[in-house]
Design a protein around this motif. Structure first.
Motif, short mmCIF file in Angstrom:
data_model
loop_
_atom_site.label_atom_id
_atom_site.label_comp_id
_atom_site.label_asym_id
_atom_site.label_seq_id
_atom_site.Cartn_x
_atom_site.Cartn_y
_atom_site.Cartn_z
N THR A 26 0.84 -1.20 0.00
CA THR A 26 0.00 0.00 0.00
C THR A 26 0.87 1.25 0.00
OG1 THR A 26 -1.71 -1.19 1.20
CG2 THR A 26 -1.84 1.21 1.22
N ARG A 27 1.94 1.23 0.78
CA ARG A 27 2.86 2.37 0.81
C ARG A 27 3.46 2.62 -0.57
NH1 ARG A 27 8.10 3.54 0.80
NH2 ARG A 27 8.78 5.36 1.94
N GLU A 28 3.90 1.56 -1.22
CA GLU A 28 4.50 1.71 -2.55
C GLU A 28 3.49 2.23 -3.57
OE1 GLU A 28 6.27 -2.01 -3.54
OE2 GLU A 28 7.66 -1.93 -1.85
N ALA A 29 2.26 1.75 -3.50
CA ALA A 29 1.22 2.22 -4.42
C ALA A 29 0.90 3.69 -4.18
CB ALA A 29 -0.03 1.37 -4.28
N LEU A 30 0.83 4.09 -2.91
CA LEU A 30 0.57 5.50 -2.59
C LEU A 30 1.73 6.39 -3.01
CD1 LEU A 30 -1.13 5.45 0.91
CD2 LEU A 30 -1.99 6.48 -1.16
N LEU A 31 2.94 5.92 -2.79
CA LEU A 31 4.11 6.70 -3.18
C LEU A 31 4.14 6.90 -4.70
CD1 LEU A 31 6.64 8.05 -2.07
CD2 LEU A 31 7.84 5.90 -2.40
N PHE A 32 3.82 5.86 -5.46
CA PHE A 32 3.76 5.97 -6.91
C PHE A 32 2.70 6.98 -7.34
CE2 PHE A 32 1.88 4.55 -10.94
CZ PHE A 32 2.97 4.70 -11.77
N ALA A 33 1.51 6.89 -6.74
CA ALA A 33 0.42 7.80 -7.11
C ALA A 33 0.75 9.24 -6.73
CB ALA A 33 -0.87 7.36 -6.43
N ILE A 37 1.13 12.45 -9.36
CA ILE A 37 0.36 13.70 -9.25
C ILE A 37 1.31 14.88 -9.11
CG2 ILE A 37 -1.28 14.98 -7.82
CD1 ILE A 37 -2.54 12.25 -7.13
N GLU A 38 2.39 14.70 -8.34
CA GLU A 38 3.39 15.77 -8.20
C GLU A 38 4.01 16.12 -9.54
OE1 GLU A 38 7.74 16.52 -6.12
OE2 GLU A 38 6.62 14.73 -5.62
N ALA A 39 4.34 15.12 -10.35
CA ALA A 39 4.93 15.37 -11.67
C ALA A 39 3.96 16.11 -12.58
CB ALA A 39 5.37 14.06 -12.30
N TYR A 40 2.69 15.71 -12.57
CA TYR A 40 1.68 16.42 -13.37
C TYR A 40 1.52 17.86 -12.90
CZ TYR A 40 0.03 12.14 -15.66
OH TYR A 40 -0.08 11.01 -16.42
N ALA A 41 1.50 18.07 -11.58
CA ALA A 41 1.34 19.42 -11.05
C ALA A 41 2.52 20.30 -11.42
CB ALA A 41 1.16 19.36 -9.53
N GLN A 61 7.97 24.69 -5.42
CA GLN A 61 7.24 24.69 -4.15
C GLN A 61 6.26 23.52 -4.05
OE1 GLN A 61 8.21 26.94 -1.97
NE2 GLN A 61 9.54 27.84 -3.50
N ILE A 62 6.33 22.57 -4.94
CA ILE A 62 5.43 21.42 -4.93
C ILE A 62 6.20 20.18 -4.50
CG2 ILE A 62 3.93 19.95 -6.35
CD1 ILE A 62 3.57 22.36 -8.20
N GLY A 63 5.60 19.40 -3.62
CA GLY A 63 6.23 18.16 -3.17
C GLY A 63 5.17 17.14 -2.80
N SER A 64 5.62 15.93 -2.48
CA SER A 64 4.69 14.89 -2.07
C SER A 64 5.24 14.18 -0.84
CB SER A 64 4.46 13.89 -3.20
OG SER A 64 5.67 13.27 -3.55
N ALA A 65 4.34 13.58 -0.08
CA ALA A 65 4.74 12.89 1.14
C ALA A 65 3.82 11.70 1.36
CB ALA A 65 4.68 13.84 2.33
N GLY A 76 -0.05 12.44 0.13
CA GLY A 76 -0.59 13.69 -0.35
C GLY A 76 0.44 14.50 -1.11
N VAL A 77 -0.05 15.47 -1.82
CA VAL A 77 0.79 16.42 -2.55
C VAL A 77 0.58 17.78 -1.91
CG1 VAL A 77 1.22 17.51 -4.78
CG2 VAL A 77 0.63 15.09 -4.67
N TYR A 78 1.66 18.46 -1.58
CA TYR A 78 1.55 19.76 -0.92
C TYR A 78 2.17 20.85 -1.79
CZ TYR A 78 6.34 18.66 0.43
OH TYR A 78 7.66 18.32 0.40
N THR A 79 1.69 22.06 -1.58
CA THR A 79 2.26 23.22 -2.27
C THR A 79 2.70 24.23 -1.23
OG1 THR A 79 0.12 24.31 -2.43
CG2 THR A 79 0.77 22.96 -4.28
N GLU A 80 3.75 24.93 -1.55
CA GLU A 80 4.22 26.06 -0.78
C GLU A 80 4.51 25.77 0.68
OE1 GLU A 80 1.28 29.01 -1.62
OE2 GLU A 80 2.26 29.46 -3.49
N ALA A 81 5.48 24.89 0.91
CA ALA A 81 5.95 24.67 2.27
C ALA A 81 6.72 25.89 2.77
CB ALA A 81 6.83 23.43 2.31
N ASN A 82 7.24 26.69 1.85
CA ASN A 82 7.97 27.90 2.20
C ASN A 82 6.96 29.04 2.35
OD1 ASN A 82 9.61 30.15 2.37
ND2 ASN A 82 10.86 29.62 0.60
N PRO A 83 6.85 29.65 3.54
CA PRO A 83 5.86 30.72 3.73
C PRO A 83 6.16 32.00 2.94
CG PRO A 83 7.19 30.46 5.71
CD PRO A 83 7.58 29.35 4.78
N ARG A 84 7.38 32.16 2.43
CA ARG A 84 7.71 33.35 1.65
C ARG A 84 7.24 33.25 0.20
NH1 ARG A 84 13.76 34.28 2.09
NH2 ARG A 84 13.23 36.01 0.73
#
Length: 120
Positions: A26-33, A37-41, A61-65, A76-84
């Motif tokens: 499940t972890r590997e499948a989630l990491l792949f997905a 999504i991060e690459a598309y974004a 500013q886009i990453g996944s975890a 999930g995929v997150y945007t803007e971890a940097n507040p600046r």
């Protein structure tokens, strides 16, 4: 190239979801997905017209975890971890300029999710 097996014996009972979502497959499948999504974004993110990339460009500013909690793995995929660098969501949802003009959103994050969607 070695292939990994994702076989799991699944017995349906009250907490079957917790057991299924806690497996390494499940972890590997989630990491792949999440990476997909991060690459598309990053590919769909708005860019400057110049060839240089700035420190605050949206694609940087886009990453996944992927992490685990009591119910199993989640990702999930997150945007803007940097507040600046807070402009990605303005580009996504739209905003009103200081002069009062409505600037429509580009909906690039939604487009990335739609591209990664699996229809069966």
């Amino acid at each position: 190239m070695t292939e990994k097996s994702a076989r799991v014996r699944l017995v349906i009972h009250r907490s079957w979801e917790r057991e299924a979502f806690s497996t390494p497959g499940t972890r590997e499948a989630l990491l792949f997905a999440a990476k997909r999504i991060e690459a598309y974004a990053k590919g769909d993110a708005p860019r400057r017209p110049s060839h240089r990339t700035a420190w605050n460009s949206i694609a940087k500013q886009i990453g996944s975890a992927v992490a685990m909690d009591k119910d199993g793995w989640y990702g999930g995929v997150y945007t803007e971890a940097n507040p600046r660098a807070r402009h990605a969501m303005l580009q996504e949802r739209g905003f009103t300029s200081p002069k009062g003009r409505k600037i429509p959103g580009r909906r690039w994050l939604k487009g990335a999710l739609l591209k990664a969607r699996i229809d069966e």
